[in-house]
Design a protein around this motif. Sequence first.
Motif, PDB file in Angstrom:
ATOM      1  N   ILE A  59       0.836  -1.205   0.000  1.00 42.40           N
ATOM      2  CA  ILE A  59       0.000   0.000   0.000  1.00 42.40           C
ATOM      3  C   ILE A  59       0.867   1.249   0.000  1.00 42.40           C
ATOM      4  O   ILE A  59       0.607   2.217  -0.723  1.00 42.40           O
ATOM      5  CB  ILE A  59      -0.952  -0.011   1.212  1.00 42.40           C
ATOM      6  N   GLY A  60       1.936   1.225   0.819  1.00 43.05           N
ATOM      7  CA  GLY A  60       2.836   2.371   0.877  1.00 43.05           C
ATOM      8  C   GLY A  60       3.477   2.667  -0.465  1.00 43.05           C
ATOM      9  O   GLY A  60       3.589   3.833  -0.877  1.00 43.05           O
ATOM     10  N   ALA A  61       3.884   1.610  -1.172  1.00 40.34           N
ATOM     11  CA  ALA A  61       4.492   1.798  -2.490  1.00 40.34           C
ATOM     12  C   ALA A  61       3.466   2.304  -3.499  1.00 40.34           C
ATOM     13  O   ALA A  61       3.769   3.170  -4.340  1.00 40.34           O
ATOM     14  CB  ALA A  61       5.114   0.483  -2.968  1.00 40.34           C
ATOM     15  N   PHE A  62       2.238   1.803  -3.399  1.00 40.86           N
ATOM     16  CA  PHE A  62       1.200   2.205  -4.351  1.00 40.86           C
ATOM     17  C   PHE A  62       0.758   3.645  -4.124  1.00 40.86           C
ATOM     18  O   PHE A  62       0.309   4.322  -5.063  1.00 40.86           O
ATOM     19  CB  PHE A  62       0.006   1.267  -4.246  1.00 40.86           C
ATOM     20  N   GLN A  63       0.874   4.130  -2.898  1.00 39.77           N
ATOM     21  CA  GLN A  63       0.485   5.511  -2.598  1.00 39.77           C
ATOM     22  C   GLN A  63       1.277   6.520  -3.434  1.00 39.77           C
ATOM     23  O   GLN A  63       0.771   7.588  -3.766  1.00 39.77           O
ATOM     24  CB  GLN A  63       0.671   5.799  -1.115  1.00 39.77           C
ATOM     25  N   LYS A  64       2.504   6.163  -3.788  1.00 40.27           N
ATOM     26  CA  LYS A  64       3.326   7.054  -4.610  1.00 40.27           C
ATOM     27  C   LYS A  64       2.777   7.147  -6.030  1.00 40.27           C
ATOM     28  O   LYS A  64       3.021   8.122  -6.732  1.00 40.27           O
ATOM     29  CB  LYS A  64       4.771   6.566  -4.633  1.00 40.27           C
ATOM     30  N   LYS A  65       2.045   6.120  -6.432  1.00 42.32           N
ATOM     31  CA  LYS A  65       1.485   6.063  -7.781  1.00 42.32           C
ATOM     32  C   LYS A  65       0.081   6.648  -7.828  1.00 42.32           C
ATOM     33  O   LYS A  65      -0.271   7.372  -8.751  1.00 42.32           O
ATOM     34  CB  LYS A  65       1.472   4.610  -8.248  1.00 42.32           C
ATOM     35  N   ASN A  66      -0.734   6.324  -6.809  1.00 38.63           N
ATOM     36  CA  ASN A  66      -2.121   6.785  -6.775  1.00 38.63           C
ATOM     37  C   ASN A  66      -2.547   6.898  -5.316  1.00 38.63           C
ATOM     38  O   ASN A  66      -3.146   5.975  -4.761  1.00 38.63           O
ATOM     39  CB  ASN A  66      -3.020   5.806  -7.531  1.00 38.63           C
ATOM     40  N   SER A  67      -2.216   8.008  -4.707  1.00 38.52           N
ATOM     41  CA  SER A  67      -2.463   8.182  -3.273  1.00 38.52           C
ATOM     42  C   SER A  67      -3.950   8.183  -2.936  1.00 38.52           C
ATOM     43  O   SER A  67      -4.365   7.669  -1.891  1.00 38.52           O
ATOM     44  CB  SER A  67      -1.820   9.479  -2.775  1.00 38.52           C
ATOM     45  N   GLU A  68      -4.772   8.734  -3.839  1.00 44.36           N
ATOM     46  CA  GLU A  68      -6.210   8.821  -3.560  1.00 44.36           C
ATOM     47  C   GLU A  68      -6.847   7.439  -3.523  1.00 44.36           C
ATOM     48  O   GLU A  68      -7.612   7.108  -2.620  1.00 44.36           O
ATOM     49  CB  GLU A  68      -6.891   9.693  -4.610  1.00 44.36           C
ATOM     50  N   LEU A  69      -6.521   6.599  -4.501  1.00 44.17           N
ATOM     51  CA  LEU A  69      -7.072   5.247  -4.534  1.00 44.17           C
ATOM     52  C   LEU A  69      -6.567   4.426  -3.356  1.00 44.17           C
ATOM     53  O   LEU A  69      -7.337   3.697  -2.729  1.00 44.17           O
ATOM     54  CB  LEU A  69      -6.712   4.556  -5.854  1.00 44.17           C
ATOM     55  N   ALA A  70      -5.285   4.548  -3.029  1.00 41.85           N
ATOM     56  CA  ALA A  70      -4.714   3.801  -1.908  1.00 41.85           C
ATOM     57  C   ALA A  70      -5.409   4.175  -0.603  1.00 41.85           C
ATOM     58  O   ALA A  70      -5.771   3.307   0.197  1.00 41.85           O
ATOM     59  CB  ALA A  70      -3.214   4.072  -1.814  1.00 41.85           C
ATOM     60  N   GLN A  71      -5.622   5.464  -0.392  1.00 42.60           N
ATOM     61  CA  GLN A  71      -6.264   5.915   0.839  1.00 42.60           C
ATOM     62  C   GLN A  71      -7.711   5.456   0.896  1.00 42.60           C
ATOM     63  O   GLN A  71      -8.200   5.042   1.959  1.00 42.60           O
ATOM     64  CB  GLN A  71      -6.195   7.442   0.946  1.00 42.60           C
ATOM     65  N   HIS A  72      -8.388   5.508  -0.229  1.00 42.38           N
ATOM     66  CA  HIS A  72      -9.790   5.081  -0.256  1.00 42.38           C
ATOM     67  C   HIS A  72      -9.899   3.578   0.030  1.00 42.38           C
ATOM     68  O   HIS A  72     -10.800   3.138   0.744  1.00 42.38           O
ATOM     69  CB  HIS A  72     -10.407   5.413  -1.607  1.00 42.38           C
TER      70      HIS A  72
END
Length: 287
Positions: free
Chosen positions: A237-250
Amino acid sequence: MTYSMFDKNNRNLVHNYVLGTQDSITSNDQLIPTISYWSLQKSISNLQALTLLYFPLHGLFEADFIKFMPLFIFIEATIYQIDEEYENNIDNPQFRSPHTSVLQNVLTQLNLFDQEIEDELNQGLTYYSLEQKFCSGSIPTEETIYNASLYKCFDFGILQRILLKLIGEPYDEEFLSICQTSAQISKICTDIEDYRRDINRNVINTYRMFVRLYGTEAPQQLLRFINELNTNLQQKIGAFQKKNSELAQHFVELRKKILEDLRPISSNTDPIDGLILPEIPEPILES
């Protein structure tokens, strides 16, 4: 307001797809019965998870489920029917469910089958093979346990990929891997709750596999295993937040709400990054 990871109106895309399938030619495979009342009943919880977690991530509402209800119920209930048939033939390594090819053929006729979905389906068949070996008395390894707990989630992988096809979007394998690990952890929690029942039914169960491998040390080893999986999930999730923070947080917010609804914070097990585990029962040392 419902969050959408895409710019287009996914509800219209789904509507257009449904209109197209209504005009499709009915094949012989589409007329083959593949589900029972039991499999319909068992499919409900996973279909609820689909609408509560994946629908909002893709700009859809729970009410949209009715538009493609036949498709998702057919897929999930057929998979549960296949699952039950393999469990009923656990002593027959030669058994092959005829409904597997029907599922594949129908999805192909609807232009929904591809190599990635075939890979997901093959993971399911590998899971049934691992179950047959375990229930025949083999001693698992941690690699076997990991693969079994992961491949047990193959139906979620199929459902999510089908959903992406319905809205005409490519697969994001990085995000799909996050969803798969999350589903793997959830399935293990369910296995903990079903431990005694699964022993009585002689079916595969993650905690049961740990008990066979580690004996009385199984509870501690299982907790370590879940902690490692959850650490891996948080890293993804932490790595994906760099790519799409909004989707990761949701995704994190939706998952947290679903987990809290399933297992209130009053559990006597300390939370692991928001994950509330069911109480791990004393291991039963089977002869």
